[in-house]
Design an enzyme around this catalytic site. Structure first.
Site, PDB file in Angstrom:
ATOM      1  N   TYR A   1     -43.649 -46.887 -42.477  1.00 49.00           N
ATOM      2  CA  TYR A   1     -42.328 -46.487 -42.932  1.00 49.00           C
ATOM      3  C   TYR A   1     -41.251 -47.464 -42.463  1.00 49.00           C
ATOM      4  O   TYR A   1     -40.118 -47.405 -42.948  1.00 49.00           O
ATOM      5  CB  TYR A   1     -41.974 -45.087 -42.397  1.00 49.00           C
ATOM      6  CG  TYR A   1     -42.905 -43.986 -42.814  1.00 49.00           C
ATOM      7  CD1 TYR A   1     -43.919 -44.194 -43.755  1.00 49.00           C
ATOM      8  CD2 TYR A   1     -42.782 -42.715 -42.272  1.00 49.00           C
ATOM      9  CE1 TYR A   1     -44.770 -43.177 -44.117  1.00 49.00           C
ATOM     10  CE2 TYR A   1     -43.628 -41.687 -42.637  1.00 49.00           C
ATOM     11  CZ  TYR A   1     -44.627 -41.925 -43.551  1.00 49.00           C
ATOM     12  OH  TYR A   1     -45.478 -40.906 -43.905  1.00 49.00           O
TER      13      TYR A   1
ATOM     14  N   HIS B   1     -53.657 -42.872 -40.847  1.00 47.50           N
ATOM     15  CA  HIS B   1     -52.782 -42.624 -41.993  1.00 47.50           C
ATOM     16  C   HIS B   1     -53.541 -42.302 -43.278  1.00 47.50           C
ATOM     17  O   HIS B   1     -53.169 -41.407 -44.031  1.00 47.50           O
ATOM     18  CB  HIS B   1     -51.874 -43.841 -42.209  1.00 47.50           C
ATOM     19  CG  HIS B   1     -50.583 -43.511 -42.881  1.00 47.50           C
ATOM     20  ND1 HIS B   1     -49.470 -44.288 -42.796  1.00 47.50           N
ATOM     21  CD2 HIS B   1     -50.214 -42.465 -43.654  1.00 47.50           C
ATOM     22  CE1 HIS B   1     -48.470 -43.756 -43.476  1.00 47.50           C
ATOM     23  NE2 HIS B   1     -48.911 -42.644 -44.015  1.00 47.50           N
TER      24      HIS B   1
END
Length: 303
Positions: free
Chosen positions: A48, A121
């Site tokens: 991110y 992730h």
């Protein structure tokens, strides 16, 4: 704030803030507003590119580290440079850093002595090694809990080959159009907490999906309780003992998303929302990644 106790005894706020795609020039104020409204869990990831900004906001606004629960994630993108090459277009993955170095980079970005939750992730081919490295950090006391994201049963089962630590959390897409009842039951039966992501919008977009937030079947339920459709959907998740991390930087929506503990949906209303299930992935469909599962765990055909 309601709490979910993870399988290792760590307490995690049930409601948190997702931060992917929140603009860099907005995230600091968003963190402060969310904290003032009662948010105590913030979800980020190396991918991110906002770990530093979140840490800076906590420090700038005098928010004590021990007052918040921080989740971050290790992603394959952190390990390689992508280079485009060749006549038919080919992507070459050039080694960039090791998994351990990628995890240490998140520690550096956040500037914390410990991280509350660290997830793998996505189940890319190296996911078992990622989980093995996270286990080492966990056993060293630097991570309070470890988990996974978008994992299906064979992926979770295969982790036993590299670790004796059962994931504390599986974070995956859940929405009224993709209720994921069987995966939720599988995880909860194994003591793995479920955290919903991508409930309202596409992961590459900041725009919510109209088929979700303007759903005509849910609208009468929202009117019945004097709530918005997103609030009804979030309450539907909460009543399934699912953790949530809806993303927004709109102060009005931040307030709405946490004001879902003052009412309860009836069993009938829960069933109406359940009936909308179309097994339709809006974002993260992990089934194509089953090819990354070690051979002895292959052969699973789905629920």
């Amino acid at each position: 704030m309601d709490i979910i106790t993870l399988n290792n005894g760590v307490e995690m706020p049930q409601i948190g803030l997702g931060t992917f795609l929140i603009p860099q020039d907005t995230i600091g104020e968003t963190i402060r507003t969310a904290y003032d409204l009662g948010y105590r869990k913030f979800d980020t990831a190396w991918r991110y590119h906002n770990e530093k900004e979140i840490a800076s906001a906590l420090k700038q606004y005098g928010i004590k580290r021990e007052e918040v629960f921080i989740t971050t994630k290790v992603n394959a993108d952190a390990l390689f440079f992508k280079r485009y090459h060749g006549g038919p277009l080919k992507i070459l993955n050039i080694p960039r850093r090791t998994i351990r170095q990628a995890v240490e980079l998140s520690f550096k970005n956040l500037g914390f002595e410990y991280i509350d939750m660290f997830l793998v992730h996505t189940p890319w081919p190296m996911y078992p090694k990622m989980y093995e490295v996270l286990t080492e950090f966990y056993k060293a006391g630097r991570i309070r809990a470890i988990g996974v994201s978008s994992f299906l049963p064979p992926m979770i089962e295969s982790l036993q080959d590299v670790s004796d630590v059962v994931p504390a959390v599986n974070q995956f897409e859940i929405s009224p159009l993709n209720t994921q009842k069987k995966l939720i039951k599988y995880c909860q039966d194994k003591g793995i907490a479920v955290e919903a992501m991508s409930t309202f919008s596409h992961f590459r977009s900041i725009e919510p999906r109209p088929e979700i937030i303007e759903n005509e079947t849910i609208l009468p339920i929202a009117r019945k309780y004097g709530k918005t459709i997103p609030q009804i959907i979030l309450r539907w998740l909460i009543q399934q003992n699912i953790a949530i991390i809806p993303k927004t930087w709109n102060p009005k929506h931040l307030k709405e998303n946490i004001e879902i503990l003052d009412f309860s949906l009836s069993e009938e209303d829960m069933k109406v929302i359940d009936s909308l299930d179309r097994n339709k992935f809006l974002n993260y469909n992990p089934y194509p990644l089953l090819k990354n599962v070690p051979k002895k765990y292959q052969g699973w055909n789905g629920f």
